[in-house]
Structure formats: C-alpha cells, structure tokens
Design an enzyme around this catalytic site. Structure first.
Site, PDB file in Angstrom:
ATOM      1  N   SER A 142      20.557  35.341  17.257  1.00 18.42           N
ATOM      2  CA  SER A 142      19.732  36.077  18.218  1.00 18.42           C
ATOM      3  C   SER A 142      19.450  35.171  19.406  1.00 18.42           C
ATOM      4  O   SER A 142      19.433  33.937  19.272  1.00 18.42           O
ATOM      5  CB  SER A 142      18.398  36.499  17.572  1.00 18.42           C
ATOM      6  OG  SER A 142      17.495  36.992  18.550  1.00 18.42           O
ATOM      7  N   TYR A 155      11.072  34.114  12.594  1.00 16.55           N
ATOM      8  CA  TYR A 155      12.339  34.702  13.032  1.00 16.55           C
ATOM      9  C   TYR A 155      13.117  33.725  13.907  1.00 16.55           C
ATOM     10  O   TYR A 155      14.321  33.527  13.722  1.00 16.55           O
ATOM     11  CB  TYR A 155      12.053  35.993  13.799  1.00 16.55           C
ATOM     12  CG  TYR A 155      13.278  36.829  14.098  1.00 16.55           C
ATOM     13  CD1 TYR A 155      13.800  37.687  13.142  1.00 16.55           C
ATOM     14  CD2 TYR A 155      13.899  36.772  15.343  1.00 16.55           C
ATOM     15  CE1 TYR A 155      14.915  38.472  13.411  1.00 16.55           C
ATOM     16  CE2 TYR A 155      15.010  37.550  15.624  1.00 16.55           C
ATOM     17  CZ  TYR A 155      15.508  38.395  14.657  1.00 16.55           C
ATOM     18  OH  TYR A 155      16.620  39.162  14.925  1.00 16.55           O
ATOM     19  N   LYS A 159      16.790  32.111  13.054  1.00 18.19           N
ATOM     20  CA  LYS A 159      17.937  32.363  13.929  1.00 18.19           C
ATOM     21  C   LYS A 159      18.437  31.064  14.557  1.00 18.19           C
ATOM     22  O   LYS A 159      19.648  30.878  14.742  1.00 18.19           O
ATOM     23  CB  LYS A 159      17.565  33.385  15.002  1.00 18.19           C
ATOM     24  CG  LYS A 159      17.299  34.783  14.445  1.00 18.19           C
ATOM     25  CD  LYS A 159      18.501  35.364  13.728  1.00 18.19           C
ATOM     26  CE  LYS A 159      18.285  36.799  13.288  1.00 18.19           C
ATOM     27  NZ  LYS A 159      19.478  37.389  12.644  1.00 18.19           N
TER      28      LYS A 159
END
Length: 249
Positions: A142, A155, A159
C-alpha cells in the site's frame, strides 16, 4: 494467452482487488485458486470463472494460520498440479489512535497482512522450487507503507514490512528462478466509482481515482514471464499522489 493454464492463487479474493484479480486471470485462461476467509463469497467468484469457461476452485483460508496455508497449497496442487503465481492480497486494517490500539488489534493486523504474506509466499515457493519451473510472487502492499494518515500505525507497519519482505524474498529466492515483487496501490475505488466527487479525481496528478483494473494491469506486467528482469521492486500505482507535494494554506 500468456497465462493460459498457469496456476494462480489469489488470497483475499472474495471481494475488491482480490476478486478482480481472480476474475481477470480466469479470463486469461489461467487456472485460479480463489482463497479467502469467507468461503461462500469465494465460491461465488470461482463459480463465475467456471461459468465463463475457465477453471477455478475455492479454498477457505485464514492466512493467520500456517495449517490453513499449508492446506491451501495442498488443495491447489491436488486440483491443478503445481503453483505458478502466488498473489498475496489478503489484508485487514484497524483504524484506532495509537493510544487506544490494543495488543490484540496490533497482532491481528500484523499476523494477517505481514506474517500471512510471508507464510503464503514461502509455502508457494516450496512448490515452485520442487517442480523446478520457477514462478512469480506478488505481494499487495500500500502507499501507506511510505506515507500516512493518523491512526494507521498497525496497517502502515504491516504494509511497510511487506515492501521490505518483498526485496528480501527476491534476493533469497532468485536462484530458484522465483521472482518476487510488490504493488502499492493508492486510492483504488472498489465501490461505486460513479459516486466519486470531482475533487476526488482532481486531487490526483493522473486526473482520476484508481480502478481495480489498474491493479490488474500491474499484476499482469509483473507476472509476465517476459519481464524476468523485474524482481524485488515495489510498483506504486497511485495516480501520482505520493509524488505530489501538498501544503495547507
């Protein structure tokens, strides 16, 4: 077709980007293994591929569990004989203040997004090596690996770890003719694209918000056997947003 009869596993394939990838490889006459925690939705995707004349099977898979991943690889090889392409797309998020993010939330995101990616890549690579045909592994990261909004620590960490894991695996597995790359999507609209505002599109240097087809095309490029000089890379697909300098006035 370049992917005809290639065996492609897609995790997190019940919806969104993963679903689009599974259907797209099915249209290219690949043999697709549709993997997700939600087996009913997996079956819908696999059935759609088969109705269009393709080959697909669905496998309920919790990528937090090594036994589930081992079962996924076993089901893929029993159904289609090998694994040629592994696309690690499964992922979750927990959007909480770092002051409130629990250990359970943190561990769940890391286990799903990062550890799951590693374990799926490793188990698929074992088959690619044993069958001596090499292969391609794609990890879906991401743009949050390189830029952030508030309350995205778990997150972003997962990532970012995927990006680093990708180049490490590329170096480790290269001698077995296994290429490992990752894609970092920006804003990819998986819902109602027509409902987006003009300002949503205009903030992107490319002039629009991304579509799932943009990630499909990136995956096709990275899994094309003709592109065998491309490994260890992080392909950012974000309409230029990570290159745009923004200041508040």
């Amino acid at each position: 077709m370049k992917w005809k009869n290639k065996v492609v596993i897609v995790t997190g394939a019940a919806q969104g980007i993963g679903k689009a990838l599974a259907l797209a490889y099915g249209e290219q006459e690949a043999r697709v293994v549709v993997a997700d925690l939600h087996i009913e939705a997996c079956e819908v995707v696999a059935d759609a591929i088969c109705r269009d004349g393709g080959q697909a099977v669905s496998v309920a898979t919790d990528v937090r569990q090594i036994q589930a991943i081992e079962n996924l690889i076993q089901q893929a090889t029993e159904a289609f004989g090998t694994v040629d392409i592994m696309i690690n797309n499964a992922g979750i998020g927990r959007w909480k203040s770092p002051y409130e993010l629990s250990m359970e939330d943190w561990s769940d995101v890391i286990a799903t997004n990062l550890t799951g990616t590693f374990l799926c890549a490793r188990e698929a690579a074992k088959v690619m090596k044993a069958h001596k045909h090499g292969g391609s592994i794609i990890n879906i990261a991401s743009t949050r690996a390189i830029m952030s909004e508030p309350n995205s620590e778990a997150y972003a960490a997962a990532k970012g770890g995927i990006v680093a894991l990708t180049h490490a695996l590329a170096v480790s597995l290269g001698s077995d003719s296994i290429r490992v790359n990752c894609i970092s999507p920006g804003w990819i609209e998986t819902g109602d694209y027509e409902a987006l505002r003009v300002v949503d599109h205009e903030q992107h240097p490319a002039g629009r918000v991304g579509r799932v087809s943009d990630i499909v095309k990136a995956c096709f490029y990275l899994t094309d056997a003709d592109n065998d000089f491309v490994t260890g890379t992080n392909l950012v697909v974000d309409g230029g947003m990570t290159r745009r300098m923004i200041y508040e006035e």
